[in-house]
Design a protein around this motif. Structure first.
Motif: not given
Length: 341
Positions: A94-95, A135-138, A143-149, A157-159
């Motif tokens: 997500v950008d 997983g979530l990458i912002l 770019a960084y991993v906000q939540a791993p898989l 969702n909270i992150l």
């Protein structure tokens, strides 16, 4: 009812072996270990000349048989049930660059910015991916991993909801974000690697170009679904001058990245289209697979074990009570005779 370890039942014959050995043994002179007083009241142990009553020996034997039964682990195996499994690992990219602050989305008659719209739609999408690993990458300038898989959809969702505009810088590093997603996904099974990339601009930063990142994704069998978000030119008119809020969106690049990796490009001009895109991805990447089953097992070893302990405790208490009854009763403390002087 079945037994997990049926061969343990052979231990039930152990008392017979001990009885045969005792009868076959000849009395011999042997050193006496000073341990007898510790075992005096133990069920099944008796002194010479004092035998336990038959019912107490039967009680002790029953306790032993119940203990053997508990060690064999009686259990009930239920009917086969189907597991809700998934074949997908989804990395959401997500950008969050400052351009996502553009208020060109409308929700219930009120304008909201692009990131708010993404959070709302993605929350529903995440909730529907039950059994998936998400997983979530912002990304912005970095770019960084906000939540791993993870299977923890609530945390993902909270992150996402806590993500703020500009947290990762003011530019847009699409190539770096895709490269990071490929790095995280390539260790997963081959048919499960999917990344959903959402942005409203063009690549303006980063160390990896988007085309190079697409090559890496293609080589690692990672499918890229790209989403370009932003209102069209016709929906944003300010006064007499028309402007295009999505003029920075590089649709050609996003289309090329998706096609090169076997994915698809989507265009979201409003909230309804964005929701429809994630619904389409839900259909393209089904969450559930069939064919895996399990049979629930309910263990019952606790009951015979508890009953064995109860029987032995009762036998132990009875032996102590019986021993007290055999001891002589004394009236008052003994007095020593004084020697004559």
């Amino acid at each position: 009812m079945t037994l997990a370890y049926p061969w343990v039942l052979l231990l039930a014959l152990l008392p017979l072996a001990l009885l045969w050995r005792r009868r076959a043994a000849q009395p011999v002179q042997a050193p006496v270990m000073p341990l007898g007083h510790w075992l005096t009241d133990t069920p099944g142990v008796f002194s010479h000349g004092i035998r336990n009553p038959a019912w107490l020996r039967l009680l002790t034997l029953s306790g032993w048989l119940l203990l053997v039964l508990a060690l064999a682990r009686p259990q009930v195996v239920g009917e086969a049930r189907q597991l809700p499994t998934t074949g997908r690992d989804l990395m959401l990219v997500v950008d969050i660059s400052p351009s996502m602050d553009e208020p060109d989305m409308v929700r219930q008659g009120r304008r909201i910015n692009r990131l708010q719209a993404v959070k709302q739609v993605l929350a529903e999408f995440i909730d529907q991916r039950q059994g998936d690993r998400l997983g979530l990458i912002l990304f912005g300038s970095r770019a960084y991993v906000q939540a791993p898989l993870t299977f923890d959809r609530t945390t993902v969702n909270i992150l996402l909801q806590e993500a703020g505009l500009g947290m990762a810088g003011s530019a847009t590093a699409i190539g770096d974000a895709v490269g990071l997603a490929v790095k995280r996904l390539r260790e997963r099974p081959l048919e499960q690697r999917v990344a959903i990339v959402l942005t409203d601009g063009a690549n303006t930063a980063g160390e990896i170009t988007p085309d190079k990142a697409s090559e890496l994704a293609q080589a690692s069998a990672v499918r890229l679904y790209t989403i370009g978000i932003g209102a069209g030119a016709d929906s944003a008119i300010t006064g007499l001058r028309q402007r295009n809020p999505s003029r920075d969106l590089d649709e050609a690049l996003l289309t090329r990245m998706a096609q090169q990796t076997g994915g698809q490009y989507f265009r979201a001009r409003n909230l309804a289209e964005l929701g429809g895109i994630y619904a389409s991805i839900n259909q393209l990447e089904p969450a559930l697979q069939e064919g895996q089953f399990y049979r629930p097992v309910r263990e019952y070893y606790v009951w015979p074990a508890a009953l064995a302990v109860t029987l032995w405790l009762f036998a132990l208490l009875f032996r102590r009570h019986q021993k007290r009854r055999r001891q002589p009763f004394h009236h008052g403390p003994k007095t020593e005779k004084q020697p004559h002087v």
